[in-house]
Design an enzyme around this catalytic site. Structure first.
Site, short mmCIF file in Angstrom:
data_model
loop_
_atom_site.label_atom_id
_atom_site.label_comp_id
_atom_site.label_asym_id
_atom_site.label_seq_id
_atom_site.Cartn_x
_atom_site.Cartn_y
_atom_site.Cartn_z
N PHE A 1 0.86 -1.19 0.00
CA PHE A 1 0.00 0.00 0.00
C PHE A 1 0.89 1.23 0.00
CE2 PHE A 1 -4.46 1.23 0.54
CZ PHE A 1 -5.08 0.07 0.14
N GLN B 1 -7.20 15.31 2.91
CA GLN B 1 -6.57 14.43 1.93
C GLN B 1 -7.42 14.27 0.68
OE1 GLN B 1 -6.04 9.85 2.31
NE2 GLN B 1 -4.05 10.75 2.82
N HIS C 1 -7.69 11.83 -2.36
CA HIS C 1 -7.27 10.51 -2.82
C HIS C 1 -7.04 10.55 -4.32
CE1 HIS C 1 -7.22 6.22 -3.54
NE2 HIS C 1 -7.27 5.98 -2.23
N LEU D 1 -14.70 6.20 -4.98
CA LEU D 1 -13.33 5.76 -4.75
C LEU D 1 -13.01 4.44 -5.44
CD1 LEU D 1 -10.86 6.73 -3.16
CD2 LEU D 1 -11.50 5.13 -1.38
N GLU E 1 -6.74 2.27 -3.30
CA GLU E 1 -5.30 2.14 -3.49
C GLU E 1 -4.89 0.67 -3.62
OE1 GLU E 1 -1.80 3.77 -0.68
OE2 GLU E 1 -3.39 5.17 -1.22
N ARG F 1 -0.44 9.48 -0.78
CA ARG F 1 -1.55 9.98 -1.58
C ARG F 1 -1.41 11.45 -1.97
NH1 ARG F 1 -6.34 6.94 1.88
NH2 ARG F 1 -5.98 4.87 0.98
N HIS G 1 -11.26 13.12 0.20
CA HIS G 1 -11.39 11.79 0.79
C HIS G 1 -11.40 11.76 2.31
CE1 HIS G 1 -11.09 7.48 1.09
NE2 HIS G 1 -9.88 7.52 1.63
N ARG H 1 -2.52 11.24 5.73
CA ARG H 1 -2.70 9.88 6.23
C ARG H 1 -2.24 8.86 5.20
NH1 ARG H 1 -6.26 6.08 5.25
NH2 ARG H 1 -7.90 7.37 4.33
#
Length: 587
Positions: free
Chosen positions: A120, A240, A242, A252, A255, A286, A353, A394
């Protein structure tokens, strides 16, 4: 409005039934008389939309340890992370995953039967040398599985749920918690829940943006209530975006798609992330990937006739891998875009996000009234809270970890507080604030449309306060929000009924969004640097001398919801440093 009012008594009240709320309730409910108030049926909470996984250094697939995870969290958060909080989260991550496994969560497995793990963004081995497989997952439905598992456990322990109860106010008595006020959707009745301890776990506020992965219910109710009580909010400028939302829709695409080998490509078919993050490429954090996408678009390498998106390419992956590991993502592409991801790349763009900022708490989830004092009996966990374990950005999968680690901690702490505290006395007429707010919206004949104000808010936030920001754009957003607040003072609702009046509640939610948008924009204007999810084109460098600190925002004046006379006072507090000094953020 002459609304009927009912009063209930509980030791602990949890507000919100997503992952953080139910994890808190599971602990509190076994230690104290606990109620969970939720504006949705619990298994429809937004945690269920989380796809990719939950990180923990289990080392089931390759070498790993919690210290590497801590370093990645601190570096990924651009060194605004409180490092003691990151250490707690990454140490307790392993037990958090194993707890869920013991509860029955159906994790994807290795051929040997262990919990499988995949890569990730931003997660590395040996302090950044290469990507590592750390994300524990259940195909691409990890959040859904967590939500179902926790709800089953709460049901097993007979924890009491009040579904479709909208909490609209926090009741304080002599500076300590006395309860909350909720509106019951089915009847229009106001309910006062008298309590010794309250845990806010109300999620984020991404619906202030138009292109967002957030559900319609993510309107910042918890932070909005806290703000109106005169309590501070922390680091609200850090939001954030994304990288891989479905083009124009924001829905979404996890990821996990890049964790399984998906590649981002521009109109020339180039794997452009090799130029921005040569070591881990498409699995960079991100904020970096989102900026890279917009840089490609700005420099004329975007895709489509308008050149306003790029592609997520999965076509080189075996169909059986897509079916086993990414079934929801591939189905989303078919449903919303009418394309076959086996054969065609998927058009994507960054989408609003996740809120890194929110209600400031300590490591036990206790809500801060200032930098060094807490509100007795008040706790927060999950996206609505700021512990601060995510700093300025994050890392993927740390959200599902956060809700489990700090949801558990806040639930235990709240129940322990309730065990030793007397039941507080309610102030006279505890529901007066909510009743007056609802009456004003029902009676207002000013003619302003709630839907139109919300649309205009989302449009100015998308244009002026998204991935790239400047003094000029943020000033424009601030001016626009002030105008929208003036319009909101004249807004009314068409539905005057009592039962299932969603028109009324959407008006209330808009008030929260306007308040929080103002705080976000003012905090962003004052932070003259670029760090994590906050990127100022007029101040493109990180400034550790002046801004290695948390923003604390305080409400000044304006007692009405989304009041045009409200001003924001900014203060700051230091970042907790333990072992990692800020360095250049290379991937």
């Amino acid at each position: 409005m002459a609304t009927p009012i009912e009063i209930h008594k509980f030791d602990t009240v949890v507000v919100g039934a997503g992952g953080a709320g139910m994890r808190a309730a599971l602990e509190a409910g076994q230690r104290s008389h606990t109620a969970v108030l939720t504006k949705l049926y619990p298994t429809r909470s937004h945690t269920g939309a989380a796809q990719g996984g939950m990180c923990a250094a289990l080392a089931n697939v390759e070498e790993d340890n919690w210290e590497w995870h801590t370093f990645d969290t601190v570096k990924g958060g651009d060194y605004l992370v409180d490092q003691d909080a990151a250490e707690v989260m990454c140490k307790e991550a392993i037990d958090a995953v194993l707890d869920l496994e013991k509860m029955g969560l159906p994790f994807s497995r290795t051929p040997q039967g262990r919990i499988d793990q995949r890569r990730f963004g931003g997660h590395t081995r040996d302090h950044g040398k290469a990507a590592v497989r750390r994300s524990c997952y259940a195909a691409d439905r990890t959040g859904h599985m967590i939500l179902q598992t926790l709800y089953q456990q709460c049901t097993k322990h007979e924890i009491e749920f009040f579904n479709e109860f909208y909490v609209l106010d926090l009741v304080l008595a002599e500076g300590a918690v006395a309860g909350v006020v909720a509106y019951e959707l089915a009847t229009g009745t106001l309910h006062v829940f008298q309590a010794k301890a309250v845990v806010f776990a109300t999620g984020g506020f991404g619906k202030m943006y138009k292109v967002s992965s957030n559900a319609h219910t993510l309107t910042g109710d918890g932070p909005g209530i806290i703000w109106r009580k005169g309590l501070p909010l922390e680091d609200m400028e850090f939001f954030q975006f994304h990288p891989t939302g479905i083009w124009k829709m924001g829905i979404l695409l996890s990821e996990a798609a890049r964790g399984e080998g998906g590649i981002l490509r521009n109109k020339d078919g180039e794997r452009f992330m090799e130029r921005y993050a040569p070591t881990i490429k498409d699995l960079a954090p991100r904020d970096m990937v989102s900026r890279a996408i917009y840089t490609e678009i700005r420099q004329g390498r975007g895709c489509g006739p308008a050149g306003d998106h790029v592609y997520l390419d999965l076509t080189h992956l075996p169909p059986e891998q897509l079916d086993a590991k990414l079934p929801d993502i591939t189905e989303f592409a078919r449903t919303y875009l009418g394309i076959e991801p086996y054969d065609d790349p998927i058009p994507i763009q960054p989408t609003a996000h996740y809120a890194m900022g929110g209600i400031p708490t300590d490591l036990l989830g206790r809500v801060l009234a200032s930098t060094d004092t807490v509100v007795p009996g008040l706790y927060a966990a999950g996206e609505c809270a700021c512990v601060s374990v995510h700093g300025a950005n994050r890392l993927g999968t740390n959200s599902l970890l956060d809700i489990n680690v700090f949801g558990k901690r806040s639930g235990i702490a709240a129940a322990e507080y309730a065990a030793s505290a007397p039941m507080p006395e309610l102030p006279p007429d505890p529901a007066a604030y909510v009743e007056n707010m609802l009456t004003r919206l029902l009676d207002n004949a000013g003619g302003e449309s709630v839907a139109a104000i919300r649309r205009d808010l989302q449009e100015t936030m998308d244009v002026n306060a998204m991935v790239y920001r400047t003094e000029a754009t943020l000033k424009q957003a601030e001016v626009d929000i002030a105008t929208l607040k003036e319009r909101y003072a004249r807004a009314g609702v068409m539905d005057k009924g009592r039962r299932y009046n969603t028109d009324l509640l959407e008006a209330v939610e808009l008030g929260f969004l306007l308040d929080l948008a103002q705080v976000l924009v003012i905090g962003a204007r004052a932070r003259n640097e670029s760090r994590g999810g906050h990127f100022r084109e007029d101040y493109p460098n990180r400034d550790d001398v002046n801004f290695l600190r948390h923003t604390m925002a305080y409400r000044m004046g304006g007692t009405e919801p989304a009041s045009p006379t409200t001003e924001v006072r900014l203060d700051y507090k230091p970042v907790t440093m333990t072992r990692y000094e800020p360095t250049e953020r290379k991937y």
